[in-house]
Design an enzyme around this catalytic site. Structure first.
Site, mmCIF file in Angstrom:
data_model
loop_
_atom_site.group_PDB
_atom_site.id
_atom_site.type_symbol
_atom_site.label_atom_id
_atom_site.label_comp_id
_atom_site.label_asym_id
_atom_site.label_seq_id
_atom_site.Cartn_x
_atom_site.Cartn_y
_atom_site.Cartn_z
ATOM 1 C CD GLU A 105 -2.988 -1.253 2.176
ATOM 2 O OE1 GLU A 105 -4.218 -1.218 2.011
ATOM 3 O OE2 GLU A 105 -2.464 -1.456 3.291
ATOM 4 C CD GLU A 125 -3.327 -6.548 3.865
ATOM 5 O OE1 GLU A 125 -2.622 -5.528 3.954
ATOM 6 O OE2 GLU A 125 -3.397 -7.232 2.814
#
Length: 691
Positions: A105, A125
């Site tokens: 990210e 995740e």
């Protein structure tokens, strides 16, 4: 900048370097260092571009998971990423090792990305029951396309640098030293006056998805089977749908809502617990991390059957030469033929090249000469599960193997100490219980004998990780941890069908709980004759199973067991089996009754937890979380329920104990007596897995 981020200048380029070993996690001081460093570089008139790089073995490999569930510390990752993305000067990410989770990210907030050849990129995740919570679900589809973003985010699996380049996730694969290549890339961008490419503003790949509305429905259908029972995959899909249908800032809000829902969910709590449990299993209190280990350069496996062949494949897959010994040439050729077919099946699915198949087969040497094990660093015995045979084999091994070799038995139930007594070096003997199919199943139950040396234990644990297993150390008892607990479940499964349930109902209850299959389907898959042979050897009986075996109904391999099987191996409940069960109940004087799903689940799982409590009290397992790792990786316990001991804590040990006592009062069966540890923890209001 901060304790873990430094800034230096290379010409017109400011290089921010993160140094937060071991994996450069996005701890608070890293976020602060990045924020302060970017601000300083933006303010410096002599800086024209910024490179974000990392020291050590990897780029930022994710969030600092120890911060989960704690009050947030400033600055938040969103704030840092917004600052990077809004920078008036180009920001280039220089990636080596892995850019995972929050690390990827960070790169997606940069204007450009450069990676070295070995870099990996992913958003894992989902494996913690979460979704990427810092814009990953909104930015990734804008750069790689919606379909690829769905694959990456819902699987959580990383992609390699060449694939990342092909999909536009990185702009260049660096040749030579990475930081220098990234600085050169940044300098070139400044000289060519390239525009700042903000991923948030890209729309072309989202527009393509808007014209194929069936894309999401098709994807949901394609992953339905492997995501059954999990909550996070559907939330990931919804977040990516928001990226397609909403403006960027609204999509970010939707991502945040979905992330917070998942963070509070029992599934994510279980998956995060399991993440730590798996790492904890590697720690053995009396075997320090610096214990010397044997260097395993050559292995040998005794037996080329299903287990022996599968075990040999693990060594070949890790690049370790392995010799497979069989008694007859026919058995050897048959076993190695199965190994080759397994590899070729993998290659046919595109997961291995033909060259890799030949390379791995080339590492496996078959022989009928027992003396070929003389120079092996580890010998794993995988012969019949009968003590006299095991002891005879170990007496022979002892005479042939070199000093210092690890002598391992793949027994699934037998006493490792008795096997070791057949040798003059019991300190070199250890159990290495692989699970079938051994080339697929991740669990390795390492069984510590009374005299196993610390070096041998440390070697078995390290070797397990090297051959891509999850090793867990256990002590000696019948069935060790997994099979000992499974045995208790099996007893109740048998009683349930005699009292009124049917095999397909019992199996459905466990399937709905999250297991891949129930006990009767599992018996049919493994072969009912296996248990029959063991029972006959021990003088034990199982009325229904014995009757089926006497009829030649051994399960899938004979087309019939508890179920009937067609050409496609699909299981169909069989009225003939129902009649056999009812007849046996009548002969035993049992009045059948309807049994609810809730009772079935409690009677199957509570005895496992109770046995787990005994295993802990006897110190057969080091910690409750080790039992959970064994059950998730060895027996298909759903990871989103954490494992049997974690699950019991969520049920509440007092409620679990009280239900067991109800069963005991109703049946008069001492089987339902709560274990002393369970009694104590329930009385104290504590759990098995509380730190």
């Amino acid at each position: 900048m901060s304790q873990s981020v430094s800034l230096d200048r290379r010409g017109r380029v400011a290089v921010l370097t993160v140094d937060n070993p071991p994996v450069n996690a996005l701890s608070q001081h890293v976020r602060q260092g990045l924020r302060d460093g970017v601000k300083q570089a933006i303010a410096d008139r002599d800086v024209a571009a910024i490179v974000i790089a990392c020291a050590g073995r990897t780029f930022i490999a994710g969030a600092d998971i120890t911060e989960f569930g704690k009050p947030p510390k400033e600055p938040g990752l969103h704030e840092v990423l917004a600052l990077i993305e809004a920078s008036p000067k180009p920001v280039v990410a220089a990636v080596h090792g892995t850019a995972l989770g929050g690390g990827l990210e960070v790169t997606l907030a940069c204007h450009y990305r450069v990676g070295d050849k070995g870099a990996r990129f992913g958003l894992p995740e989902v494996k913690l029951g979460l979704l990427p919570g810092a814009g990953g679900t909104q930015r990734l589809p804008r750069v790689v396309g919606v379909e690829k973003a769905l694959q990456m985010i819902v699987s959580g699996d990383p992609i390699r640098a060449d694939e990342a380049l092909r999909y536009g996730l990185i702009d260049e694969v660096a040749e030579g030293e990475l930081a220098a290549a990234a600085v050169t890339f940044a300098e070139r961008g400044v000289s060519e006056q390239r525009p700042l490419r903000k991923i948030r503003d890209l729309d072309a790949k989202l527009a393509a998805a808007r014209h194929t509305p069936e894309l999401f429905a098709n994807f949901r259908k394609s992953v339905a089977r492997q995501t059954r029972g999990f909550r996070a995959p559907e939330s990931c899909i919804k977040a990516i749908e928001a990226a397609v249908s909403l403006p960027f800032d609204e999509g970010m809000k939707r991502e945040r809502e979905l992330f917070l829902e998942l963070l509070a969910s029992p599934e994510s709590k279980a998956q995060r617990y399991f993440f730590f449990a798996e790492r904890e299993a590697a720690k053995i209190p009396d075997v320090p991390a610096d214990t010397p280990v044997r260097d395993v350069k050559k292995a040998a496996v005794l037996g080329a059957g299903t287990m022996g062949g599968g075990i040999a494949m693990n060594f070949a897959n890790a690049g370790i030469p392995v010799t497979v010994v069989e008694v007859t040439k026919d058995a050897l050729e048959r076993g190695l033929g199965v190994v080759r077919r397994n590899y070729e099946a993998t290659a046919s699915k595109g997961r291995l090249t033909p060259q890799e198949v030949e390379k791995r087969m080339g590492l496996i040497t078959g022989t009928t000469d027992f003396n070929a094990i003389a120079d092996a660093d580890i010998v794993i015995e995988a012969v019949f599960e009968e003590m006299p045979i095991k002891k005879e084999v170990f007496a022979r091994i002892d005479k042939i193997c070199k000093a210092g070799a690890v002598l391992a038995t793949n027994t699934s139930t037998l006493d490792v100490n008795e096997i070791a007594s057949a040798t003059g070096r019991p300190e070199s003997v250890i159990g290495t219980h692989f699970f079938s199919p051994a080339n697929v199943m991740k669990l390795l139950e390492n069984v510590r004998g009374a005299k196993s040396s610390k070096t041998i234990i440390a070697t078995a644990m390290a070797l397990g990780r090297r051959i891509n297993k999850v090793p867990v150390l256990v002590g000696v008892c019948y069935g060790f941890v997994g099979n000992r607990m499974l045995h208790q479940r099996g007893k109740q499964a048998e009683k349930l069908i005699l009292e009124g349930a049917l095999p397909h109902q019992v199996d459905r209850v466990l399937y709905d709980f999250g297991f891949p299959m129930g006990p009767f389907a599992m018996g049919d898959l493994a072969g009912l004759d296996v248990g029959w042979r063991i029972r006959k050897g021990k003088g034990e009986k199982s009325a229904v199973a014995d009757t089926l075996c006497e009829m030649g109904r051994f399960g899938q391999k004979t087309g019939a067991g508890y179920y009937r099987y067609g050409a496609d191996r699909a299981a169909t409940p069989d009225p003939d089996v129902e009649k056999i069960i009812v007849d046996v109940s009548t002969q035993m004087g049992i009045t059948r009754r309807p049994i609810g799903d809730d009772e079935i689940l409690a009677r199957l799982l509570y005895p496992m937890v109770n046995e787990g409590a005994k295993i802990l009290e006897e110190k057969i397992a080091i910690r409750a979380s080790d039992i959970d790792v064994i059950w998730v990786y060895g027996y298909g316990w759903p990871v989103y329920r954490g494992g049997p001991m974690f699950w019991a804590d969520q049920v509440g040990l007092k409620a679990l104990r009280d239900r067991m006592l109800e069963f005991k009062r109703a049946t008069g069966d001492p089987f339902w007596t709560p274990a002393p540890l369970l009694e104590r923890l329930a009385a104290d209001g504590r759990g098995f897995t509380q730190s």
